[in-house]
Scaffold this motif. Structure first.
Motif, PDB file in Angstrom:
ATOM      1  N   GLU A   6       0.828  -1.196   0.000  1.00 30.71           N
ATOM      2  CA  GLU A   6       0.000   0.000   0.000  1.00 30.71           C
ATOM      3  C   GLU A   6       0.863   1.246   0.000  1.00 30.71           C
ATOM      4  O   GLU A   6       0.664   2.152   0.786  1.00 30.71           O
ATOM      5  CB  GLU A   6      -0.938  -0.030   1.200  1.00 30.71           C
ATOM      6  N   ASP A  15       1.151   3.560  -2.400  1.00 32.09           N
ATOM      7  CA  ASP A  15       0.453   4.726  -2.929  1.00 32.09           C
ATOM      8  C   ASP A  15      -1.007   4.355  -3.197  1.00 32.09           C
ATOM      9  O   ASP A  15      -1.427   3.231  -2.930  1.00 32.09           O
ATOM     10  CB  ASP A  15       1.135   5.240  -4.197  1.00 32.09           C
ATOM     11  N   GLU A  16      -1.780   5.313  -3.719  1.00 25.58           N
ATOM     12  CA  GLU A  16      -3.207   5.063  -3.925  1.00 25.58           C
ATOM     13  C   GLU A  16      -3.467   3.974  -4.956  1.00 25.58           C
ATOM     14  O   GLU A  16      -4.429   3.225  -4.846  1.00 25.58           O
ATOM     15  CB  GLU A  16      -3.906   6.364  -4.326  1.00 25.58           C
ATOM     16  N   GLY A  17      -2.621   3.905  -5.971  1.00 23.91           N
ATOM     17  CA  GLY A  17      -2.778   2.860  -6.990  1.00 23.91           C
ATOM     18  C   GLY A  17      -2.603   1.470  -6.396  1.00 23.91           C
ATOM     19  O   GLY A  17      -3.396   0.553  -6.666  1.00 23.91           O
ATOM     20  N   GLN A  35      -2.924   0.736  -3.251  1.00 26.58           N
ATOM     21  CA  GLN A  35      -4.024   0.507  -2.312  1.00 26.58           C
ATOM     22  C   GLN A  35      -5.257  -0.014  -3.047  1.00 26.58           C
ATOM     23  O   GLN A  35      -5.955  -0.901  -2.564  1.00 26.58           O
ATOM     24  CB  GLN A  35      -4.365   1.794  -1.563  1.00 26.58           C
ATOM     25  N   TRP A  36      -5.531   0.538  -4.237  1.00 30.12           N
ATOM     26  CA  TRP A  36      -6.685   0.091  -5.014  1.00 30.12           C
ATOM     27  C   TRP A  36      -6.472  -1.355  -5.486  1.00 30.12           C
ATOM     28  O   TRP A  36      -7.394  -2.181  -5.405  1.00 30.12           O
ATOM     29  CB  TRP A  36      -6.900   1.009  -6.220  1.00 30.12           C
ATOM     30  N   ILE A  37      -5.279  -1.678  -5.953  1.00 33.79           N
ATOM     31  CA  ILE A  37      -4.984  -3.040  -6.394  1.00 33.79           C
ATOM     32  C   ILE A  37      -5.095  -4.008  -5.217  1.00 33.79           C
ATOM     33  O   ILE A  37      -5.671  -5.099  -5.333  1.00 33.79           O
ATOM     34  CB  ILE A  37      -3.588  -3.099  -7.049  1.00 33.79           C
ATOM     35  N   THR A  38      -4.566  -3.600  -4.064  1.00 27.68           N
ATOM     36  CA  THR A  38      -4.671  -4.441  -2.862  1.00 27.68           C
ATOM     37  C   THR A  38      -6.132  -4.629  -2.467  1.00 27.68           C
ATOM     38  O   THR A  38      -6.550  -5.721  -2.087  1.00 27.68           O
ATOM     39  CB  THR A  38      -3.870  -3.818  -1.714  1.00 27.68           C
ATOM     40  N   PHE A  39      -6.914  -3.552  -2.589  1.00 29.52           N
ATOM     41  CA  PHE A  39      -8.348  -3.642  -2.282  1.00 29.52           C
ATOM     42  C   PHE A  39      -9.021  -4.681  -3.187  1.00 29.52           C
ATOM     43  O   PHE A  39      -9.792  -5.524  -2.722  1.00 29.52           O
ATOM     44  CB  PHE A  39      -9.009  -2.273  -2.454  1.00 29.52           C
ATOM     45  N   LYS A  40      -8.733  -4.624  -4.477  1.00 26.18           N
ATOM     46  CA  LYS A  40      -9.352  -5.577  -5.410  1.00 26.18           C
ATOM     47  C   LYS A  40      -8.926  -7.012  -5.106  1.00 26.18           C
ATOM     48  O   LYS A  40      -9.744  -7.937  -5.164  1.00 26.18           O
ATOM     49  CB  LYS A  40      -8.996  -5.215  -6.857  1.00 26.18           C
ATOM     50  N   ARG A  47     -10.528  -8.182  -1.867  1.00 27.37           N
ATOM     51  CA  ARG A  47     -11.963  -8.390  -2.103  1.00 27.37           C
ATOM     52  C   ARG A  47     -12.204  -9.777  -2.684  1.00 27.37           C
ATOM     53  O   ARG A  47     -13.133 -10.471  -2.280  1.00 27.37           O
ATOM     54  CB  ARG A  47     -12.491  -7.304  -3.050  1.00 27.37           C
ATOM     55  N   TYR A  54      -3.490  -6.799 -12.249  1.00 19.32           N
ATOM     56  CA  TYR A  54      -3.609  -5.339 -12.290  1.00 19.32           C
ATOM     57  C   TYR A  54      -2.282  -4.611 -12.461  1.00 19.32           C
ATOM     58  O   TYR A  54      -2.261  -3.411 -12.598  1.00 19.32           O
ATOM     59  CB  TYR A  54      -4.309  -4.841 -11.014  1.00 19.32           C
TER      60      TYR A  54
END
Length: 141
Positions: free
Chosen positions: A77, A79-81, A83-88, A91, A140
């Motif tokens: 995590e 950066d924001e990118g 974090q988004w990949i980790t979120f996906k 999930r 991703y």
């Protein structure tokens, strides 16, 4: 290299597999073939060596140090990118467990004649979790 090894799903999957085999061999030696029975020190000594190497690694690589944390190292995590990949990825792992846990409970109820089946189930679910997470992270990137 040490940090990459800790972040690798193969390393974590291998650990889960070894812990499962050791547990089956320790608790159910009369139900499994003798080649499955593994001495816990076969895994314990390399783990102690790897843990002992961490201070030397951190001294040589202060910018990329391995830090003790309750957050798994494979979660990236920065950066924001990421974090988004980790979120996906997480999930997908959550969805996997939403289906795997009820199926696992059902299989455990029906396959109760295999005394060590819950350990096999935990090992398979743990390894699949890392495979799902790793494939999602690579998708991703």
């Amino acid at each position: 290299m040490l940090k990459q090894m800790y972040q690798s799903p193969l390393f974590n999957s291998f650990l889960i597999l070894c812990f499962g085999l050791i547990m089956i061999g320790e608790h159910y030696p009369e139900h499994v073939p003798s080649w499955i029975i593994i001495d816990p020190m076969v895994l314990g000594i390399p783990i102690l060596i790897i843990i002992g190497v961490i201070p030397f690694y951190n001294k040589r690589n202060p910018h990329d140090a391995v830090k003790a944390s309750i957050i798994p190292m494979e979660l990236r995590e920065e950066d924001e990118g990421m974090q988004w990949i980790t979120f996906k990825a997480t999930r997908k792992v959550y969805i996997f467990y939403a289906f795997a846990i009820p199926i696992g409970i059902t299989l455990t109820a029906y396959l109760n004649h295999i005394t060590y089946f819950p350990i096999i189930l935990f090992v398979v679910m743990g390894i699949l979790q890392y495979i799902i997470y790793w494939t999602s992270m690579h998708k991703y990137k």
